[in-house]
Design an enzyme around this catalytic site. Structure first.
Site, mmCIF file in Angstrom:
data_model
loop_
_atom_site.group_PDB
_atom_site.id
_atom_site.type_symbol
_atom_site.label_atom_id
_atom_site.label_comp_id
_atom_site.label_asym_id
_atom_site.label_seq_id
_atom_site.Cartn_x
_atom_site.Cartn_y
_atom_site.Cartn_z
ATOM 1 N NE ARG A 82 -2.686 0.946 3.467
ATOM 2 C CZ ARG A 82 -3.417 0.649 4.540
ATOM 3 N NH1 ARG A 82 -4.662 0.206 4.385
ATOM 4 N NH2 ARG A 82 -2.939 0.798 5.749
ATOM 5 C CE LYS A 185 -2.412 4.588 7.100
ATOM 6 N NZ LYS A 185 -3.744 4.908 7.603
ATOM 7 C CD GLU A 221 -11.897 5.456 3.732
ATOM 8 O OE1 GLU A 221 -11.374 4.650 4.488
ATOM 9 O OE2 GLU A 221 -11.268 6.351 3.142
#
Ligand code: PLP
Length: 338
Positions: A82, A185, A221
């Site tokens: 990620r 992220k 989210e």
């Protein structure tokens, strides 16, 4: 210093100084050697791209002390992947998986005395960080990168334990643009979520439930966590290009299947909230936060009860048991840090 003065059972989910962190620089086209530091500070150029233009990405994962005295690391390779995806997303140099692994294993081993004991409910939180450290004045990617990892022992995310929390559904703020950086992220997403989170906290909610930024129709989210709902023996989680692919959610999808649930990853409309039997937020920090109530800005309330649902509880216990080694890891998710 020994560890006798750490109150493992009452640790906050916050920062505590540990003995060492590790760092490595990407310079002149290659990654250098891994340095160990006991300083909590970094020396950064005043024109560093990370400071001005937000070229930075972080990760969060945990290590657990098992009953058998072994240290277990949960799905670190997914965090490495990620972070590589985040790096590509904002034109940073990717940290190769081998360097990522070496760094996290080293920092865990060197701070072994900060790994909370089995049964304390606490764990060692690992925070890898990649920043564009080199200077630029024009908007351009940096030519030097710093990858570092620190660790800190943390208590459970919610002090009250595995208890339902309330969420504010808001159309007033967006976390990420439809084709923006929501799936990475990167710090900018979190800066963008602070005002809405403050509003939620000020009004007594645990966090914000974001809708998709384009149509304001689909669930995206839940603050810094993914969303899932359960109905008709099915685990349902939103599919969206602007949410972070949660490693916890990915694991819960597999676990749900393993206990005989159907799973669906698809768009979830706000209206569908009415029909769920259980809903929750999931992420590394809390594994699952069951949601008791979702309230929208017009005062509409979706109520799921004041106790965690049966399936959420089962999934939570199972995932935690795999992470701590209480239950056999048949998925190959856990690595032992010798
Ligand atoms: C925005 C956001 N969504 C979801 C998650 C959950 O991801 P993970 O399960 O990998 O921790 C996080 C981080 O924990 C996050 O910051």
């Amino acid at each position: 210093m020994d560890n006798n003065n750490i109150d493992w059972g009452n640790l906050p989910f916050g920062y505590m100084k540990t003995d060492y962190n590790v760092r490595t620089y990407y310079r002149n086209g290659k990654w250098g050697s891994l340095e160990v530091s006991s300083s909590e500070h970094i020396d950064l150029h005043i024109a560093s791209v990370s400071l001005h233009y937000g070229q930075q990405s972080f990760e969060g994962l945990k290590a657990f002390m098992g009953k058998d005295g072994k240290v277990r690391l949960f799905r670190w390779e997914e965090n490495a992947k990620r972070m590589q995806s985040s790096a590509r997303g904002i034109l940073m140099k990717e940290v190769p998986t081998e360097i990522f692994k070496k760094a996290i294993y080293k920092v865990i081993r060197m701070n072994k005395r900060f790994i909370p004991p089995y049964g304390s409910g606490a764990s060692l939180y690992i925070r890898p960080l990649l920043i564009g450290s080199g200077p630029q004045v024009g908007v351009r990617p940096a030519d030097e990168y710093l990858f570092m990892v620190f660790v800190t022992p943390v208590g459970p995310y919610f002090k009250e334990g595995f208890k339902p929390v309330n969420m504010l559904l808001t159309k007033e703020f967006d976390r990420a643009a439809p084709q923006g950086t929501g799936k990475y992220k990167v710090g900018g997403n979190y800066a963008a979520s602070l005002t809405s989170m403050k509003k939620a906290h000020d009004e007594g909610y645990a966090n914000v439930l974001f809708l998709d930024s384009k149509e304001k129709k689909y669930i995206d989210e839940c603050g810094p966590a993914n969303f899932f709902g359960i109905k008709n023996n099915t685990y349902i989680t939103p599919k969206s290009d602007s949410i972070l692919p949660s490693i916890t959610n990915m694991s819960l999808l597999s676990l749900a299947e393993s206990i005989g649930l159907k799973t669906e990853r698809r768009q979830v409309t706000e209206g569908e909230l009415e029909s769920f039997e259980e809903v929750g937020a999931c992420g590394t920090a809390a594994v699952i936060s069951p949601i008791g109530k979702i309230v929208d800005e017009n005062g509409k309330v979706y109520n799921y009860g004041s106790e965690p649902g049966k399936i959420s509880t089962q999934l939570y216990n199972k995932l935690l048991a795999i992470q701590t080694g209480d239950e056999k890891d048949t998925f190959g998710w856990v690595d032992i840090v010798e």
